[in-house]
Scaffold this motif. Structure first.
Motif, PDB file in Angstrom:
ATOM      1  N   SER A  50      -1.756  -9.258  -2.937  1.00 46.48           N
ATOM      2  CA  SER A  50      -0.644  -9.745  -2.130  1.00 46.48           C
ATOM      3  C   SER A  50       0.634  -9.455  -2.901  1.00 46.48           C
ATOM      4  CB  SER A  50      -0.785 -11.253  -1.882  1.00 46.48           C
ATOM      5  OG  SER A  50      -0.543 -11.973  -3.079  1.00 46.48           O
ATOM      6  N   GLU A  51       1.755  -9.963  -2.388  1.00 47.87           N
ATOM      7  CA  GLU A  51       3.006  -9.734  -3.098  1.00 47.87           C
ATOM      8  C   GLU A  51       3.084 -10.517  -4.411  1.00 47.87           C
ATOM      9  OE1 GLU A  51       3.779 -12.996  -0.040  1.00 47.87           O
ATOM     10  OE2 GLU A  51       2.706 -11.088  -0.130  1.00 47.87           O
ATOM     11  N   GLU A  79      -2.048   2.607  -3.835  1.00 47.27           N
ATOM     12  CA  GLU A  79      -1.153   3.157  -2.828  1.00 47.27           C
ATOM     13  C   GLU A  79      -1.521   4.614  -2.524  1.00 47.27           C
ATOM     14  OE1 GLU A  79       2.208   2.136  -1.075  1.00 47.27           O
ATOM     15  OE2 GLU A  79       0.522   0.739  -0.969  1.00 47.27           O
ATOM     16  N   TYR A  81      -3.661  -6.664   0.895  1.00 46.71           N
ATOM     17  CA  TYR A  81      -4.549  -5.515   0.786  1.00 46.71           C
ATOM     18  C   TYR A  81      -5.971  -6.009   0.537  1.00 46.71           C
ATOM     19  CZ  TYR A  81      -0.554  -2.308   0.248  1.00 46.71           C
ATOM     20  OH  TYR A  81       0.600  -1.571   0.448  1.00 46.71           O
ATOM     21  N   TYR A 108      -1.386  -1.078  -8.575  1.00 50.09           N
ATOM     22  CA  TYR A 108      -0.755  -0.981  -7.265  1.00 50.09           C
ATOM     23  C   TYR A 108      -0.444   0.464  -6.899  1.00 50.09           C
ATOM     24  CZ  TYR A 108       2.808  -1.109  -3.670  1.00 50.09           C
ATOM     25  OH  TYR A 108       3.523  -0.878  -2.528  1.00 50.09           O
ATOM     26  N   ASN A 143      -0.417  -7.274  12.847  1.00 44.03           N
ATOM     27  CA  ASN A 143       0.153  -6.201  12.029  1.00 44.03           C
ATOM     28  C   ASN A 143      -0.913  -5.750  11.033  1.00 44.03           C
ATOM     29  OD1 ASN A 143       1.772  -4.473  10.575  1.00 44.03           O
ATOM     30  ND2 ASN A 143       3.321  -5.988  10.045  1.00 44.03           N
ATOM     31  N   LEU A 193       3.921  -6.418  -5.064  1.00 42.13           N
ATOM     32  CA  LEU A 193       4.125  -5.451  -3.995  1.00 42.13           C
ATOM     33  C   LEU A 193       5.562  -5.467  -3.485  1.00 42.13           C
ATOM     34  CD1 LEU A 193       0.873  -5.990  -1.889  1.00 42.13           C
ATOM     35  CD2 LEU A 193       1.286  -4.349  -3.698  1.00 42.13           C
ATOM     36  N   VAL A 227      -3.615  -4.497   5.210  1.00 48.42           N
ATOM     37  CA  VAL A 227      -4.272  -3.195   5.082  1.00 48.42           C
ATOM     38  C   VAL A 227      -5.714  -3.442   4.642  1.00 48.42           C
ATOM     39  CG1 VAL A 227      -4.324  -0.964   3.926  1.00 48.42           C
ATOM     40  CG2 VAL A 227      -2.130  -2.010   4.514  1.00 48.42           C
ATOM     41  N   LEU A 271       3.551 -10.183   8.201  1.00 49.68           N
ATOM     42  CA  LEU A 271       2.557  -9.921   7.159  1.00 49.68           C
ATOM     43  C   LEU A 271       1.774  -8.660   7.511  1.00 49.68           C
ATOM     44  CD1 LEU A 271       0.825 -10.707   4.659  1.00 49.68           C
ATOM     45  CD2 LEU A 271      -0.607 -12.034   6.229  1.00 49.68           C
ATOM     46  N   LYS A 272       1.914  -7.622   6.700  1.00 54.27           N
ATOM     47  CA  LYS A 272       1.158  -6.387   6.923  1.00 54.27           C
ATOM     48  C   LYS A 272      -0.174  -6.472   6.188  1.00 54.27           C
ATOM     49  CE  LYS A 272       1.247  -1.358   6.649  1.00 54.27           C
ATOM     50  NZ  LYS A 272       2.039  -0.153   6.299  1.00 54.27           N
ATOM     51  N   ASN A 284       3.935 -11.268   2.804  1.00 51.55           N
ATOM     52  CA  ASN A 284       4.495  -9.950   3.114  1.00 51.55           C
ATOM     53  C   ASN A 284       3.437  -8.857   3.203  1.00 51.55           C
ATOM     54  OD1 ASN A 284       7.146 -11.019   3.016  1.00 51.55           O
ATOM     55  ND2 ASN A 284       7.130 -10.866   0.784  1.00 51.55           N
ATOM     56  N   TYR A 285       2.515  -8.841   2.244  1.00 50.14           N
ATOM     57  CA  TYR A 285       1.474  -7.822   2.188  1.00 50.14           C
ATOM     58  C   TYR A 285       0.142  -8.464   1.856  1.00 50.14           C
ATOM     59  CZ  TYR A 285       5.426  -4.582   1.511  1.00 50.14           C
ATOM     60  OH  TYR A 285       6.591  -3.883   1.640  1.00 50.14           O
TER      61      TYR A 285
END
Length: 298
Positions: free
Chosen positions: A98-99, A152, A27, A148, A82, A130, A55, A52-53, A24-25
């Motif tokens: 990650s999540e 953010e 970073y 987290y 993404n 996340l 960043v 999957l985002k 899902n995430y």
């Protein structure tokens, strides 16, 4: 929640698994990027996951941010469906999440760091780091929740330099989202790489190689004449001096940390791109060492 101390190869392996398991995430936050091939292999598998985002945030080198994120890595990252790439000049922290888990560490995403440096970190393994932010906040203070929330804020206040966003359409009577492709929404980096000294120097170097008809002519070329060298960080022409392989501006930046093994950008002898294989301790590429020694008689 489990917090585990990591060192050496354990840290590298944990980071690879974090990337591999992200759905899902993802970073990736650190000042310097020059991705290790093993990490690229793990990341390549994520190109077919538009949900999957990713960043990415990098920092430092305000006078030339292309030095903190290598062009080849930017070209690699912008192939993901993404993704956001962000810049924060004050960034020194390293945070990968990650999540399912997060790693706080000393490790930059530099190939040299993975292979040579003594690096440590801690991994916080919690399902939903996340994915269920509300639960983290309501449950009170926790290392994973606090980290987290902090990052953010850092992300929110950073400069968005590149963004690629996926497009979906409803399918199967609205029961499924079908991926239709991705569009670039923001790109403030391509122009930087196109106009950077890196491109000019690389072009000059390749042109010299094409023009040289023999080995003798190549090393007799004026770019390798006695007394001339190149700054290993900027590529600027400077006097050849193994004890001073930086221009004055680059030395001022380097001296803030004084890391003799920090991976640099260019060969002090030839001026060609070194792909991180030069440093203050070893300013000349290995393949050029013999010729440099012959010419400069050191």
């Amino acid at each position: 929640m489990a917090i585990t101390f990591l060192k050496g190869s354990e840290l590298n392996t944990a980071l690879e698994h974090l990337i591999e398991d992200a759905d899902n995430y993802l970073y990736l936050i650190c000042p310097y990027f020059h991705l290790h091939e093993k990490l690229k292999v793990e990341l390549k598998d994520k190109r077919d996951q538009p949900n999957l985002k990713i960043v990415v945030m990098f920092g430092k080198n305000e006078e030339g941010i292309h030095k903190s994120l290598k062009k080849e890595d930017f070209d690699f990252l912008k192939t993901f469906p993404n993704i956001e790439i962000r810049y924060e000049p004050k960034l020194h922290a390293k945070y990968y999440a990650s999540e399912d888990r997060a790693i706080i560490t000393s490790l930059n995403l530099l190939q040299y760091s993975h292979d040579h440096n003594i690096e440590v970190g801690v991994i916080m393994d919690v399902k939903g780091i996340l994915g269920s932010l509300g639960d983290l906040v309501s449950s009170g203070n926790s290392a994973e929740g606090d980290s987290y929330l902090y990052f953010e804020k850092v992300i929110k206040n950073s400069e968005l330099k590149y963004q690629r966003v996926p497009t979906f359409e409803k399918a199967m009577l609205g029961l499924k989202n079908e991926y239709k492709g991705s569009n670039e929404k923001v790109d403030l980096l391509s122009e930087i790489y196109e106009s950077s000294p890196f491109k000019t120097l690389k072009y000059k170097w390749e042109s010299k190689q094409n023009d040289d008809k023999s080995e003798n002519n190549k090393w007799a070329n004026n770019s390798h004449s006695e007394g001339k060298g190149y700054c290993i960080r900027t590529g600027q022409q400077i006097p050849f001096n193994l004890k001073k392989p930086f221009c004055s501006q680059a030395f001022s930046t380097w001296s803030q940390f004084g890391n003799k093994d920090y991976a640099e950008n260019y060969c002090h002898f030839s001026g060609e791109d070194s792909n991180g294989n030069t440093s203050f301790a070893n300013p000349i590429l290995k393949r050029n060492w013999r010729k440099a020694k012959e010419l400069h008689k050191f």
